[in-house]
Design a protein around this motif. Structure first.
Motif, PDB file in Angstrom:
ATOM      1  N   VAL A 198       0.966  -1.187   0.038  1.00  0.00           N
ATOM      2  CA  VAL A 198       0.320   0.334  -0.425  1.00  0.00           C
ATOM      3  C   VAL A 198       0.505   0.775  -0.288  1.00  0.00           C
ATOM      4  O   VAL A 198       1.662   1.752   0.891  1.00  0.00           O
ATOM      5  CB  VAL A 198      -0.947   0.431   1.362  1.00  0.00           C
ATOM      6  N   THR A 199       0.501   2.189  -1.391  1.00  0.00           N
ATOM      7  CA  THR A 199       1.057   3.145  -1.083  1.00  0.00           C
ATOM      8  C   THR A 199       0.021   4.767   0.089  1.00  0.00           C
ATOM      9  O   THR A 199      -0.948   4.765  -0.475  1.00  0.00           O
ATOM     10  CB  THR A 199       1.019   3.847  -2.781  1.00  0.00           C
ATOM     11  N   ALA A 240       7.491  13.649   7.757  1.00  0.00           N
ATOM     12  CA  ALA A 240       6.398  13.129   7.567  1.00  0.00           C
ATOM     13  C   ALA A 240       6.991  11.345   7.374  1.00  0.00           C
ATOM     14  O   ALA A 240       6.728  10.320   7.896  1.00  0.00           O
ATOM     15  CB  ALA A 240       5.291  13.274   6.839  1.00  0.00           C
ATOM     16  N   SER A 241       7.946  11.314   6.480  1.00  0.00           N
ATOM     17  CA  SER A 241       8.015   9.749   6.226  1.00  0.00           C
ATOM     18  C   SER A 241       8.983   8.803   7.086  1.00  0.00           C
ATOM     19  O   SER A 241       8.358   7.860   7.117  1.00  0.00           O
ATOM     20  CB  SER A 241       9.028   9.280   5.101  1.00  0.00           C
ATOM     21  N   ALA A 242       9.495   9.743   8.261  1.00  0.00           N
ATOM     22  CA  ALA A 242       9.908   8.678   9.032  1.00  0.00           C
ATOM     23  C   ALA A 242       9.392   8.783  10.108  1.00  0.00           C
ATOM     24  O   ALA A 242       8.929   7.787  10.801  1.00  0.00           O
ATOM     25  CB  ALA A 242      11.335  10.253   9.324  1.00  0.00           C
ATOM     26  N   TRP A 244       4.239  -0.713   3.137  1.00  0.00           N
ATOM     27  CA  TRP A 244       3.643   0.475   3.207  1.00  0.00           C
ATOM     28  C   TRP A 244       4.985   1.308   2.400  1.00  0.00           C
ATOM     29  O   TRP A 244       5.793   1.111   2.747  1.00  0.00           O
ATOM     30  CB  TRP A 244       3.103   1.123   4.522  1.00  0.00           C
ATOM     31  N   LEU A 245       4.343   2.070   1.698  1.00  0.00           N
ATOM     32  CA  LEU A 245       5.613   3.090   0.721  1.00  0.00           C
ATOM     33  C   LEU A 245       4.736   4.578   0.827  1.00  0.00           C
ATOM     34  O   LEU A 245       3.611   4.919   0.799  1.00  0.00           O
ATOM     35  CB  LEU A 245       5.808   2.752  -0.406  1.00  0.00           C
ATOM     36  N   MET A 305       6.284  -3.456   7.568  1.00  0.00           N
ATOM     37  CA  MET A 305       7.229  -3.610   6.538  1.00  0.00           C
ATOM     38  C   MET A 305       7.551  -2.206   5.933  1.00  0.00           C
ATOM     39  O   MET A 305       6.331  -2.303   4.982  1.00  0.00           O
ATOM     40  CB  MET A 305       8.001  -3.976   5.045  1.00  0.00           C
ATOM     41  N   ILE A 306       8.216  -0.425   5.989  1.00  0.00           N
ATOM     42  CA  ILE A 306       7.943   0.311   5.706  1.00  0.00           C
ATOM     43  C   ILE A 306       8.816   0.838   4.583  1.00  0.00           C
ATOM     44  O   ILE A 306      10.253   0.712   4.816  1.00  0.00           O
ATOM     45  CB  ILE A 306       8.093   2.113   6.665  1.00  0.00           C
TER      46      ILE A 306
END
Ligand code: BGP
Length: 475
Positions: free
Chosen positions: A129-130, A215-217, A174-175, A231-232
Motif C-alpha cells: 500500500v502506497t 513525515a515519512s520518518a 507500506w510505501l 515493513m516500510i
C-alpha cells in the motif's frame, strides 16, 4: 532457482488513476482530481497554472478513471487469475480525511479499503500500500499551501496512525510517498504546490521535500510502534543518469543529477542529510527549518526497504547537443543514441534496469522492491476482440531477465516486482487512456467514452505463466 521463494510478483496501480468515484463515499476533492487532460495539464501539474477546482471547458480523467471503485472485485479476481502474489495500490487520502485536517476519519473510506484488502487476502494476494500516490486534499492546498507547510506533517501523522491501526494484520508492506523526487519535477502533482509570481520555486520545493521526508520518518516510527512486523519502504522514481560522453564534464553532470534523486533516499535510508545536499542548500540560501526533533526522528527511523519505479535510464550532457533533447517520465535530458524509444519517446533500456538496481543496492545495502516497470503503448483490438501485445511481452521479458541477472549474477536482494498498470488506467503524465500498460484491456478512450468492459490481452496469459514458474518461464 533464480527468483527466491516467496518473491512477490504482481502489479501496481494508484487510486487517482483507476478508482474514479471522486465524489462518492464521502470523499473530498484532491489535487489529482483537478488535473485536466489536454494542453493545460503540464502547467497545472507543475504548479504554474492554478486550478484548484473544476473549470468549464476541461475534461478531468480522474473523475471516473476506470471506475475501479465499483469494479475492484472483478479486477482483483482477474489479478488472482494471473496468480498475483501482491497487488500494489494507493489510498486516496481524501477518502479517509476529506479535508485532510479533520481529527476523525471518514468511516466509509476506511471501510472501502478494508473490503478491498480483504478481497485481496481472500485470493491470497498480499496488499502493498502506497500511503500517498500524488494525492493531497484540496483543502490542505487552499488552506495551508500544500506540503510547503509543516502542518502537513501532523495531518499526515494523523492519517498514518489511523491507517496502521485499522489495517494492522491486513497490510504488512507500506510505501510512504510515491516517487518522492517528483516534487522537483511536477510539484503540484507531487506535493500540492502552486507557485506565486516571483517566488523562489526551488526553495519551496526543498521545503516541501523536507516536510515529506520528516513525515515519512514519522510514519516509519508510528508503523513500527503499532506493529513491529510492518515493513516500510521509500519510493523513488529511479533510472540512473548516464553521461552523454566520457568528457569529465558530462560525467560530473550525471553525478550531480543522480545526487538530486538520491538525496531523498539518502535521507530516508541513512537517516540524515548527505553532505552534498547540505552544501547545495547552503549555496542556494535555502533554510528548510530543520529542528532537533526532525533530526532525531529521521536518524532513528530509516526505511526497511527501498522501492522504486523504473521505466528508463536518462542521459545528460554538460553542453547538450543541438536538438538532442530526450524524454522519459518528465525527467529532462538528452537523447541516448544507443537506445530505441517507446511510442511516447521513453528510452527502452533493460540493461539500464540492471545498472539502476545495482546502483541502488550498492548505495543502500537494503532489500529492493521494484514497484513499477512497464511499457505504455497503443493497443489494437482485433475483430474478434483479442489483443496481441507482443511488444509489451518483449519489453517485460527483457526487463525481468535483467532483474534476474541482478539477483543471480550480482547478488542483489530483491523482495518483489510489480508491473505498472496491470490493468489499463489513466496516464499520470498525459491523462490519456490510450497510453496503455495493462495485461487487462479497459474499453475507454481519451475523451472518456467506452463501456469500461475489461478483457484479457495476450500478455495476460504470458504473465500468468511467468508467475506460475516463479520467473523461470519467460518464453
Ligand atoms: C510514474 C507514476 C505512475 C505512472 C507511471 C507511468 O511516474 O508513479 O503514477 O503513471 O509513472 O507514467 P505515465 O502514466 O505517465 O505513462
Amino acid at each position: 532457482m533464480a527468483f527466491p521463494d516467496g518473491f512477490l510478483w504482481g502489479g501496481a496501480t494508484a487510486a487517482n488513476q483507476c478508482e474514479g468515484a471522486y465524489n462518492e463515499g464521502g470523499r473530498g476533492l484532491a489535487n489529482v482530481d483537478v488535473i485536466p487532460h489536454g494542453e493545460a495539464r503540464g502547467a497545472v501539474m507543475a504548479g504554474e497554472r492554478k486550478m484548484l477546482d473544476f473549470e468549464d471547458g476541461f475534461y478531468y480523467p480522474a473523475q471516473q478513471a476506470i471506475d475501479m471503485y465499483h469494479h475492484y472485485k472483478e479486477d482483483i479476481a482477474l489479478f488472482a487469475e494471473m496468480g498475483f502474489k501482491t497487488y500494489r495500490l494507493s489510498i486516496g487520502w481524501s477518502r479517509i480525511f476529506p479535508n485532510g485536517d479533520e481529527t476523525e476519519p471518514n468511516e466509509e473510506g476506511l471501510a472501502f479499503y478494508e473490503d478491498l484488502f480483504r478481497e485481496c487476502k481472500k485470493h491470497g494476494i498480499e496488499p502493498l500500500v502506497t500511503i500517498t500516490h500524488f494525492d493531497c486534499p484540496i483543502h490542505l492546498i487552499k488552506e495551508y499551501g500544500g506540503w510547503r507547510n509543516r502542518k502537513l506533517i501532523d495531518f499526515y501523522k494523523n492519517l498514518v496512525t489511523v491507517l496502521f491501526t485499522r489495517y494492522k494484520g491486513l497490510v504488512k508492506y507500506w510505501l510512504t510517498f510515491n516517487e518522492i523526487n517528483m516534487i522537483l519535477h511536477l510539484p503540484f502533482m507531487g506535493a500540492g504546490l502552486v507557485f506565486e509570481e516571483g517566488e523562489d520555486r526551488e526553495a519551496v520545493e526543498y521545503q516541501a521535500a523536507h516536510n515529506e521526508l520528516v513525515a515519512s520518518a514519522w510514519a516509519t516510527k508510528i508503523a513500527h510502534e503499532i506493529d513491529p512486523d510492518m515493513m516500510i519502504g521509500c519510493m523513488l522514481a529511479a533510472g540512473s543518469y548516464y553521461p552523454y560522453s566520457c568528457d569529465p564534464a558530462d560525467v560530473r553532470d550525471a553525478q550531480i543529477k543522480n545526487q538530486e534523486n538520491y538525496f531523498f533516499v539518502d535521507v530516508q535510508s541513512r537517516g540524515y542529510y548527505p553532505a552534498y545536499a547540505k552544501k547545495f542548500l547552503e549555496r542556494r540560501g535555502i533554510d528548510v527549518g530543520m529542528t532537533a526533533e526532525d533530526e532525531k526522528v529521521m536518524a532513528e527511523n530509516t526505511v526497511d526497504f527501498i522501492s522504486f519505479s523504473y521505466y528508463s535510464t536518462r542521459c545528460t550532457a554538460a553542453n547538450p547537443p543541438e536538438g538532442g533533447e530526450g524524454q522519459g517520465n518528465v525527467f529532462k535530458g538528452v537523447e541516448n543514441p544507443y537506445l530505441a524509444k517507446s511510442q511516447w519517446g521513453w528510452a527502452i533500456d533493460p540493461l539500464g534496469f540492471r545498472i539502476t538496481i545495482n546502483d541502488l543496492y550498492d548505495r543502500y545495502q537494503k532489500p529492493l522492491f521494484v514497484v513499477e516497470n512497464g511499457l505504455g503503448a497503443k493497443d489494437e483490438v482485433n475483430a474478434d476482440g483479442t489483443i496481441d501485445d507482443d511488444y509489451r511481452i518483449d519489453f517485460l521479458r527483457q526487463h525481468i531477465e535483467a532483474m534476474r541477472d541482478a539477483i543471480t549474477e550480482d547478488g542483489v536482494e530483491m523482495l518483489g516486482y510489480t508491473t505498472w498498470g496491470p490493468i489499463d488506467l489513466v496516464s499520470a503524465s498525459t491523462g490519456e487512456m490510450s497510453k496503455r500498460y495493462g495485461f487487462i484491456y479497459v474499453d475507454r478512450d481519451d475523451a472518456g467514452n467506452g463501456t469500461l468492459a475489461r478483457s484479457r490481452k495476450k500478455s495476460f496469459d504470458w504473465y500468468k505463466k511467468v508467475i506460475a514458474s516463479n520467473g523461470e518461464d519467460l518464453a
